[in-house]
Motif scaffolding. Structure first.
Motif, short mmCIF file in Angstrom:
data_model
loop_
_atom_site.label_atom_id
_atom_site.label_comp_id
_atom_site.label_asym_id
_atom_site.label_seq_id
_atom_site.Cartn_x
_atom_site.Cartn_y
_atom_site.Cartn_z
N ALA A 119 -4.97 0.55 9.73
CA ALA A 119 -5.45 1.91 9.27
C ALA A 119 -4.50 2.60 8.39
O ALA A 119 -5.32 3.35 7.38
CB ALA A 119 -5.29 2.79 10.83
N TRP B 94 0.78 -1.23 0.00
CA TRP B 94 -0.11 -0.11 0.00
C TRP B 94 0.85 0.99 -0.10
O TRP B 94 2.04 1.13 0.31
CB TRP B 94 -0.94 0.03 1.12
CG TRP B 94 -0.14 0.11 2.49
CD1 TRP B 94 0.13 1.48 3.11
CD2 TRP B 94 -0.07 -0.63 3.38
NE1 TRP B 94 0.61 1.24 4.21
CE2 TRP B 94 0.48 0.08 4.74
CE3 TRP B 94 0.16 -2.09 3.81
CZ2 TRP B 94 1.07 -0.56 5.76
CZ3 TRP B 94 0.49 -2.51 4.76
CH2 TRP B 94 0.99 -1.70 5.84
N GLU C 207 -11.33 -0.89 3.44
CA GLU C 207 -11.76 -0.48 2.04
C GLU C 207 -11.07 -1.14 0.88
O GLU C 207 -11.45 -0.84 -0.52
CB GLU C 207 -11.42 0.99 1.90
CG GLU C 207 -11.84 1.89 3.06
CD GLU C 207 -11.29 3.32 3.04
OE1 GLU C 207 -10.77 3.85 2.11
OE2 GLU C 207 -11.04 3.97 4.17
N GLN C 208 -10.49 -2.16 1.20
CA GLN C 208 -9.69 -2.81 0.14
C GLN C 208 -10.48 -4.01 -0.47
O GLN C 208 -11.40 -4.64 0.46
CB GLN C 208 -8.19 -3.47 0.52
CG GLN C 208 -7.37 -2.39 1.06
CD GLN C 208 -7.15 -1.04 0.19
OE1 GLN C 208 -6.85 -1.31 -1.07
NE2 GLN C 208 -6.74 0.19 0.47
N SER D 200 -3.05 1.27 6.01
CA SER D 200 -3.48 0.61 4.47
C SER D 200 -4.91 0.69 4.00
O SER D 200 -5.17 0.32 2.93
CB SER D 200 -3.07 -1.11 4.67
OG SER D 200 -4.07 -1.50 5.51
N ARG D 201 -5.57 1.20 5.11
CA ARG D 201 -7.13 1.56 4.72
C ARG D 201 -7.73 -0.10 4.37
O ARG D 201 -8.56 -0.07 3.44
CB ARG D 201 -7.30 2.49 3.69
CG ARG D 201 -6.95 3.67 3.95
CD ARG D 201 -6.84 4.73 3.03
NE ARG D 201 -8.19 5.19 2.58
CZ ARG D 201 -8.39 5.97 1.71
NH1 ARG D 201 -7.69 6.59 1.10
NH2 ARG D 201 -9.61 6.19 1.38
N TYR D 202 -7.13 -1.04 5.13
CA TYR D 202 -7.63 -2.41 5.02
C TYR D 202 -9.02 -2.56 4.78
O TYR D 202 -9.55 -3.35 3.95
CB TYR D 202 -7.00 -3.18 6.26
CG TYR D 202 -7.11 -4.61 6.01
CD1 TYR D 202 -6.34 -5.30 5.60
CD2 TYR D 202 -8.47 -5.20 6.71
CE1 TYR D 202 -6.55 -6.75 5.21
CE2 TYR D 202 -8.69 -6.69 6.66
CZ TYR D 202 -7.66 -7.38 6.00
OH TYR D 202 -7.98 -8.72 5.74
#
Length: 177
Positions: A118, A32, A124-125, A120-122
């Motif tokens: 947080a 990311w 939302e992936q 990596s905006r996990y």
């Protein structure tokens, strides 16, 4: 607070040069914010054991570069801060550290997982990206545990970065040093 942020703060308080071992030689890196094709392949195709093995081999291979960096920094007047996961306790312990302050930074797995998810905006992936991130996180948590065990075995100073009061106390002591 992470290693890089803490290193920058110490560097600022000491008016010291700050370097990350990441600038000396980069491992495949985080999947990311963007995933380069080699990073995708790395985390998609290798086993967890091989991913961790490659990280350890990378740290062994980069160690001579790290040693040269430490030697060159020691030759320049003034203070320096070197940070990064490549500064493994078992390698640091072999240095003449009589003029070095060696501090190991760590956090528990839950804290690290939360930070990485947080960053990596996990949530939302898509599923593929979540798999890549999960494998990176697993590797990172395993490495953190190994580094802590080895630092404890060698009697090195460890600071829990999740303990804000302890980090602030160390920063104040370093600034006063």
């Amino acid at each position: 607070m992470g290693k890089s942020t803490l290193a920058k703060r110490v560097g600022e308080s000491w008016n010291a040069r700050v370097t990350s071992t990441d600038t000396l030689g980069r491992h495949p890196g985080r999947p990311w914010p963007l995933v380069r094709p080699p990073v995708d392949e790395y985390y998609s195709c290798l086993t967890d054991e091989t991913i961790y093995w490659f990280l350890r081999v990378h740290h062994e291979n980069i160690w001579p570069v790290v040693e040269r960096k430490i030697a060159s920094e020691r030759a320049i007047p003034g203070r320096f801060v070197l940070e990064g996961a490549a500064l493994r306790p078992e390698m640091i312990s072999k240095l003449d550290a009589s003029d070095l302050l060696v501090v190991g930074l760590y956090a528990d797995s839950a804290f690290l997982r939360e930070r990485m998810e947080a960053a990596s905006r996990y949530g939302e992936q898509d599923e593929h990206r979540k798999t890549l991130i999960s494998r990176f996180i697993s590797r990172s948590l395993r490495d953190n545990d190994e580094i802590v065990r080895e630092a404890e075995r060698l009697g090195l100073l460890l600071i829990d970065v999740a303990d804000a009061a302890r980090v602030q106390d160390i920063l104040e002591k370093l600034a006063a040093a």
